[in-house]
Design a protein around this motif. Structure first.
Motif, short mmCIF file in Angstrom:
data_model
loop_
_atom_site.label_atom_id
_atom_site.label_comp_id
_atom_site.label_asym_id
_atom_site.label_seq_id
_atom_site.Cartn_x
_atom_site.Cartn_y
_atom_site.Cartn_z
N GLU A 196 -40.41 23.29 38.86
CA GLU A 196 -41.29 22.84 40.30
C GLU A 196 -42.66 23.07 40.52
O GLU A 196 -42.90 22.80 41.55
N THR A 197 -43.09 24.42 39.89
CA THR A 197 -44.45 24.94 40.51
C THR A 197 -45.50 24.82 39.12
O THR A 197 -46.88 24.69 39.55
N GLY A 198 -45.29 24.07 37.87
CA GLY A 198 -45.75 24.75 36.88
C GLY A 198 -46.40 25.50 36.38
O GLY A 198 -47.01 25.36 35.15
N PHE A 199 -45.64 26.86 36.73
CA PHE A 199 -45.96 27.97 36.20
C PHE A 199 -45.11 28.46 35.07
O PHE A 199 -44.33 27.45 34.82
N ILE A 200 -46.26 28.63 34.15
CA ILE A 200 -45.51 29.08 32.97
C ILE A 200 -44.35 29.46 32.87
O ILE A 200 -44.25 30.84 33.55
N GLN A 201 -43.36 29.49 32.33
CA GLN A 201 -42.39 30.32 32.32
C GLN A 201 -42.12 32.08 32.22
O GLN A 201 -41.77 32.62 33.31
N ASN A 202 -42.75 32.80 30.91
CA ASN A 202 -43.38 33.78 30.91
C ASN A 202 -43.53 34.32 32.19
O ASN A 202 -43.55 35.43 32.56
N ASP A 203 -44.67 33.81 32.89
CA ASP A 203 -45.05 34.19 34.09
C ASP A 203 -44.32 34.37 35.35
O ASP A 203 -44.45 35.15 35.71
N VAL A 204 -43.37 33.22 35.75
CA VAL A 204 -41.87 33.38 36.35
C VAL A 204 -40.85 34.69 36.58
O VAL A 204 -40.67 35.23 37.06
N ALA A 205 -41.65 34.48 34.61
CA ALA A 205 -39.60 35.61 34.75
C ALA A 205 -40.48 36.68 34.65
O ALA A 205 -39.51 37.67 35.43
N GLU A 206 -41.78 37.37 34.30
CA GLU A 206 -42.21 38.25 35.72
C GLU A 206 -42.34 38.77 36.22
O GLU A 206 -41.89 39.86 36.90
N VAL A 207 -42.15 37.52 37.17
CA VAL A 207 -42.47 37.68 38.90
C VAL A 207 -40.97 38.26 39.21
O VAL A 207 -41.06 38.89 39.95
N VAL A 208 -39.66 37.20 38.76
CA VAL A 208 -38.35 37.41 39.03
C VAL A 208 -38.45 38.85 39.24
O VAL A 208 -37.59 39.28 39.52
N GLN A 209 -38.44 39.16 37.62
CA GLN A 209 -37.81 40.63 37.76
C GLN A 209 -38.72 41.51 38.09
O GLN A 209 -37.70 42.41 38.41
N LYS A 210 -39.83 41.77 38.46
CA LYS A 210 -40.44 42.88 39.02
C LYS A 210 -39.51 42.50 40.65
O LYS A 210 -40.02 43.73 40.96
N THR A 211 -39.30 40.86 41.36
CA THR A 211 -39.14 41.02 42.17
C THR A 211 -37.61 41.65 42.68
O THR A 211 -37.28 42.44 43.80
N LEU A 212 -36.63 41.75 41.46
CA LEU A 212 -35.36 42.33 41.15
C LEU A 212 -35.41 43.81 41.00
O LEU A 212 -35.02 44.58 41.75
N ASP A 213 -36.93 43.88 40.17
CA ASP A 213 -36.72 45.67 40.13
C ASP A 213 -37.09 45.94 41.57
O ASP A 213 -36.82 48.00 41.98
N TYR A 214 -38.27 45.84 42.49
CA TYR A 214 -38.66 46.17 43.73
C TYR A 214 -37.14 46.73 44.30
O TYR A 214 -37.10 47.45 45.29
N ILE A 215 -36.63 45.56 44.60
CA ILE A 215 -35.74 45.49 44.99
C ILE A 215 -34.69 46.49 44.88
O ILE A 215 -34.00 47.43 46.15
N ALA A 216 -34.11 46.77 44.03
CA ALA A 216 -33.14 47.44 42.94
C ALA A 216 -33.74 49.42 43.11
O ALA A 216 -33.11 49.98 43.89
N GLU A 217 -35.51 49.51 43.27
CA GLU A 217 -35.80 50.13 43.44
C GLU A 217 -35.49 51.00 45.41
O GLU A 217 -35.10 52.10 45.37
#
Length: 99
Positions: free
Chosen positions: A13-34
């Motif tokens: 939907e955004t046209g961003f590279i999947q690796n970049d999106v995956a990194e942002v999603v993972q960081k978001t989940l990491d910060y929520i967990a922390e």
């Protein structure tokens, strides 16, 4: 939906590279967990609230041996409360669809 499905959908939907999106999603989940582990409440407007609650100690029984009581110790658990918009959207769903 898996985390991978979410990454693919956002990337498409955004046209961003999947690796970049995956990194942002993972960081978001990491910060929520922390933050949850630190004892903080996470509030995502229009989605819901994640918080740590303490379950009291209680007695439990093994269904195969009901005479044996086991003490289940007090423990911390993550609770989720749906936000207003999510709650209203879910209430409109047909329950038969999920049986």
């Amino acid at each position: 939906m898996t985390k991978r499905d979410l990454v693919v959908k956002i990337a498409r939907e955004t046209g961003f590279i999947q690796n970049d999106v995956a990194e942002v999603v993972q960081k978001t989940l990491d910060y929520i967990a922390e933050d949850l582990i630190a004892g903080n409440t996470i509030e995502l407007r229009n989605f819901g609230v994640f918080e740590i609650k303490v379950r009291k100690s209680r007695k439990g029984r093994n269904p195969n041996q009901p005479k044996n009581e086991v003490v289940i110790p007090e423990r911390a658990v993550v609770k989720f409360r749906a936000g207003k918009e999510l709650k209203e959207a879910v209430e409109k769903l047909d329950p038969k669809r999920f049986k």
